[in-house]
Design an enzyme around this catalytic site. Structure first.
Site, PDB file in Angstrom:
ATOM      1  N   GLY A  13       0.658  -1.135  -0.023  1.00 28.61           N
ATOM      2  CA  GLY A  13       0.162   0.239  -0.018  1.00 28.61           C
ATOM      3  C   GLY A  13       0.874   1.376   0.092  1.00 28.61           C
ATOM      4  O   GLY A  13       1.689   1.122   0.915  1.00 28.61           O
ATOM      5  N   ARG A  74       0.922  -4.832  -5.398  1.00 23.61           N
ATOM      6  CA  ARG A  74       1.161  -6.097  -4.670  1.00 23.61           C
ATOM      7  C   ARG A  74       1.233  -7.340  -5.799  1.00 23.61           C
ATOM      8  O   ARG A  74       0.636  -7.082  -6.744  1.00 23.61           O
ATOM      9  CB  ARG A  74      -0.307  -6.377  -3.885  1.00 23.61           C
ATOM     10  N   ASP A 105       5.113  -5.020   6.247  1.00 22.54           N
ATOM     11  CA  ASP A 105       6.047  -6.318   6.432  1.00 22.54           C
ATOM     12  C   ASP A 105       5.934  -7.249   5.532  1.00 22.54           C
ATOM     13  O   ASP A 105       6.910  -8.022   5.415  1.00 22.54           O
ATOM     14  CB  ASP A 105       5.395  -6.907   7.810  1.00 22.54           C
ATOM     15  N   THR A 127       4.278   2.184   5.570  1.00 20.91           N
ATOM     16  CA  THR A 127       2.794   1.956   5.640  1.00 20.91           C
ATOM     17  C   THR A 127       2.217   2.896   6.530  1.00 20.91           C
ATOM     18  O   THR A 127       2.715   2.991   7.494  1.00 20.91           O
ATOM     19  CB  THR A 127       2.685   0.485   6.055  1.00 20.91           C
ATOM     20  N   ASP A 129      -0.027   1.864   8.372  1.00 16.49           N
ATOM     21  CA  ASP A 129      -0.419   0.966   9.780  1.00 16.49           C
ATOM     22  C   ASP A 129       0.232   1.065  10.886  1.00 16.49           C
ATOM     23  O   ASP A 129      -0.195   0.934  12.071  1.00 16.49           O
ATOM     24  CB  ASP A 129      -0.693  -0.197   9.104  1.00 16.49           C
ATOM     25  N   ASP A 131       2.582  -0.980  11.587  1.00 14.75           N
ATOM     26  CA  ASP A 131       2.529  -2.321  12.232  1.00 14.75           C
ATOM     27  C   ASP A 131       3.621  -3.080  12.003  1.00 14.75           C
ATOM     28  O   ASP A 131       3.865  -4.438  11.741  1.00 14.75           O
ATOM     29  CB  ASP A 131       1.395  -2.988  11.705  1.00 14.75           C
ATOM     30  N   ARG A 173      -6.428  -3.376   8.967  1.00 13.73           N
ATOM     31  CA  ARG A 173      -7.067  -4.729   9.217  1.00 13.73           C
ATOM     32  C   ARG A 173      -6.449  -5.515  10.425  1.00 13.73           C
ATOM     33  O   ARG A 173      -7.305  -6.190  11.001  1.00 13.73           O
ATOM     34  CB  ARG A 173      -6.641  -5.387   7.895  1.00 13.73           C
TER      35      ARG A 173
HETATM   36  P1  ADP Z   1       2.708  -4.584   2.628  1.00 14.64           P
HETATM   37  O1  ADP Z   1       4.365  -4.475   2.249  1.00 14.64           O
HETATM   38  O2  ADP Z   1       2.261  -3.253   2.717  1.00 14.64           O
HETATM   39  O3  ADP Z   1       2.723  -5.437   3.760  1.00 14.64           O
HETATM   40  P2  ADP Z   1       1.774  -6.722   1.094  1.00 14.64           P
HETATM   41  O4  ADP Z   1       1.820  -7.712   2.181  1.00 14.64           O
HETATM   42  O5  ADP Z   1       0.843  -6.771   0.117  1.00 14.64           O
HETATM   43  O6  ADP Z   1       1.932  -5.282   1.440  1.00 14.64           O
HETATM   44  O7  ADP Z   1       3.193  -7.246   0.231  1.00 14.64           O
HETATM   45  C1  ADP Z   1       3.669  -6.327  -0.743  1.00 14.64           C
HETATM   46  C2  ADP Z   1       4.320  -7.373  -1.836  1.00 14.64           C
HETATM   47  O8  ADP Z   1       5.380  -8.246  -0.912  1.00 14.64           O
HETATM   48  C3  ADP Z   1       3.448  -8.491  -2.078  1.00 14.64           C
HETATM   49  O9  ADP Z   1       2.667  -8.575  -3.241  1.00 14.64           O
HETATM   50  C4  ADP Z   1       4.387  -9.731  -2.344  1.00 14.64           C
HETATM   51  O10 ADP Z   1       4.960  -9.342  -3.764  1.00 14.64           O
HETATM   52  C5  ADP Z   1       5.593  -9.394  -1.333  1.00 14.64           C
HETATM   53  N1  ADP Z   1       5.364 -10.402  -0.160  1.00 14.64           N
HETATM   54  C6  ADP Z   1       4.575 -10.233   0.738  1.00 14.64           C
HETATM   55  N2  ADP Z   1       4.474 -11.351   1.447  1.00 14.64           N
HETATM   56  C7  ADP Z   1       5.838 -11.990   1.175  1.00 14.64           C
HETATM   57  C8  ADP Z   1       6.346 -13.289   1.673  1.00 14.64           C
HETATM   58  N3  ADP Z   1       5.881 -13.696   2.588  1.00 14.64           N
HETATM   59  N4  ADP Z   1       7.532 -13.630   0.994  1.00 14.64           N
HETATM   60  C9  ADP Z   1       7.958 -12.890   0.052  1.00 14.64           C
HETATM   61  N5  ADP Z   1       7.455 -11.808  -0.598  1.00 14.64           N
HETATM   62  C10 ADP Z   1       6.109 -11.306   0.139  1.00 14.64           C
HETATM   63  O1  F6P Z   2      -1.703  -1.585   4.559  1.00 16.11           O
HETATM   64  C1  F6P Z   2      -2.253  -0.452   4.267  1.00 16.11           C
HETATM   65  C2  F6P Z   2      -3.569  -0.479   4.281  1.00 16.11           C
HETATM   66  O2  F6P Z   2      -4.186   0.965   4.009  1.00 16.11           O
HETATM   67  C3  F6P Z   2      -4.402  -1.020   5.367  1.00 16.11           C
HETATM   68  O3  F6P Z   2      -4.799   0.000   6.264  1.00 16.11           O
HETATM   69  C4  F6P Z   2      -5.559  -1.524   4.641  1.00 16.11           C
HETATM   70  O4  F6P Z   2      -6.486  -2.297   5.387  1.00 16.11           O
HETATM   71  C5  F6P Z   2      -5.261  -1.981   3.401  1.00 16.11           C
HETATM   72  O5  F6P Z   2      -4.019  -1.226   3.112  1.00 16.11           O
HETATM   73  C6  F6P Z   2      -6.064  -1.740   2.125  1.00 16.11           C
HETATM   74  O6  F6P Z   2      -5.619  -2.492   0.888  1.00 16.11           O
HETATM   75  P1  F6P Z   2      -6.134  -2.142  -0.451  1.00 16.11           P
HETATM   76  O7  F6P Z   2      -5.285  -0.787  -0.889  1.00 16.11           O
HETATM   77  O8  F6P Z   2      -5.905  -3.179  -1.124  1.00 16.11           O
HETATM   78  O9  F6P Z   2      -7.730  -1.752  -0.319  1.00 16.11           O
END
Ligand code: ADP
Ligand code: F6P
Length: 322
Positions: A13, A74, A105, A127, A129, A131, A173
């Site tokens: 995000g 993502r 994360d 982020t 969040d 978090d 979330r």
């Molecule tokens: P954020 O980084 O905001 O937490 P996501 O969880 O969607 O957002 O993760 C962003 C991208 O990082 C994912 O689309 C994926 O490509 C990669 N990613 C997420 N989780 C993993 C994982 N467990 N191992 C490797 N790559 C990951």
């Molecule tokens: O991780 C950032 C965040 O904005 C969360 O607070 C929220 O739950 C989620 O992303 C929303 O994701 P999307 O952009 O896929 O609607």
């Protein structure tokens, strides 16, 4: 390891302040005599070799802008072994010796996997969040809570005028930091977060009754999206109290907007630190801010840390929301 060219990407995000971090990365790297390649749309850009050369002026006039000039995404494909291999090969082909990843994360886990496959990564927390366990601050959180506060102040005007209850759903979330911090800053009667189980009678109805007894007839209740069905919570409040209740889902408005000064400063500090590490040949790190100092940890160590919910602040919010 001699790092001559670094890549930079934003992932997951978007968050206000990501641009300030990109700017700091590019400017610091150029000052250190390194070249910078921007990767577009996060890990998707590594798989598609979607890159753009970054110069001193590529990052002019972005410090004040929300979103990310590098776009973000993502990318489920990146989590597969095949996708990961393609990303590693493309890093080689694009001449990237080290990578700065700005994201949440999930993005940190991706940076860990790349690091384990020989692409030294430094990950910066981006982020709204807040978090991420390895830092007390994430890029975007301060702007997001200020946006929520501004919106809830507006809701208070109309709630007060109509003697109503405003239920406000904020993002998060799995994490209640946005709800907790914005809730305390806008004087919410009740703050509901995913980390703390709530009791409808005690935490909502009794509090509303007490407030009514002391002569106040409007209410603000802030709920993190991870708590569950906010429409149902709002309906139940109205049904059980007879007070007209309205739900506002703030949604993605919380992710946009010009970053606060704090955000710009911290993002600049984090971006600078990341490049300083890479310029010394140090990779596989996560960078954060603790007690207002920039810190870094091994990426595996950082990912093993557990984030603690701030119960002290939660209790303060409860104690003064009467
Ligand atoms: P954020 O980084 O905001 O937490 P996501 O969880 O969607 O957002 O993760 C962003 C991208 O990082 C994912 O689309 C994926 O490509 C990669 N990613 C997420 N989780 C993993 C994982 N467990 N191992 C490797 N790559 C990951
Ligand atoms: O991780 C950032 C965040 O904005 C969360 O607070 C929220 O739950 C989620 O992303 C929303 O994701 P999307 O952009 O896929 O609607």
């Amino acid at each position: 390891m001699d790092i001559k060219t670094i890549g930079v990407l934003t992932s997951g995000g978007d968050a206000p302040g990501m641009n300030a971090a990109i700017r700091a990365v590019v400017r610091t790297a150029i000052s250190e005599g390194m070249s910078v390649t921007g990767i577009r749309r996060g890990y998707m850009g590594l798989i598609n070799a979607d890159s753009v050369p970054m110069q001193m002026r590529s990052v002019s006039d972005i410090i004040n802008r929300g979103g990310t000039i590098l776009y973000t995404a993502r990318c489920p494909e990146f989590k597969t072994e095949e996708g990961m291999q393609t990303a590693v090969e493309n890093c080689r082909k694009m001449g990237i010796d080290g990578l700065v990843v700005i994201g949440g994360d999930g993005s940190f886990r991706g940076a860990r996997d790349l690091s384990l496959r020989g692409v030294p990564c430094v990950a910066l927390p981006g982020t709204i969040d807040n978090d991420i366990a390895s830092t007390e601050y994430t890029i975007g959180f301060d702007t997001a809570i200020n946006t929520v506060v501004e919106m809830v102040d507006r809701l208070r005007d109309t709630s007060q005028s109509h003697d109503r209850c405003s239920v406000v759903e904020v993002m998060g979330r799995g994490a209640g930091d946005i709800a907790l911090h914005s809730g305390i800053a806008c004087g919410a009667l009740t703050i509901l977060v995913p980390e703390v189980a709530y009791n409808f009678e005690r935490d909502i109805l009794q509090k509303m009754r007490n407030t009514l007894k002391t002569g106040k007839h409007h209410f603000i209740i802030v709920v993190a999206e991870g708590v569950g069905n906010t429409a149902e919570i709002t309906r139940r409040i109205e049904a059980e109290t007879g007070i007209v209740s309205r739900l506002t889902v703030l949604g993605h408005v919380q992710r946009g907007g010009s970053p606060t000064a704090l955000e710009r400063i911290n993002a600049s500090r984090l971006g600078y630190h990341a490049v300083k590490l890479l310029s010394q040949g140090i990779g596989n790190r996560v960078v954060g801010i603790r007690q207002d100092r920039v810190v870094d940890y091994d990426i595996l160590e950082g990912l093993q840390m557990k984030k603690k919910f701030d119960m002290e602040l939660y209790n303060i919010a409860n104690a003064i929301s009467l």
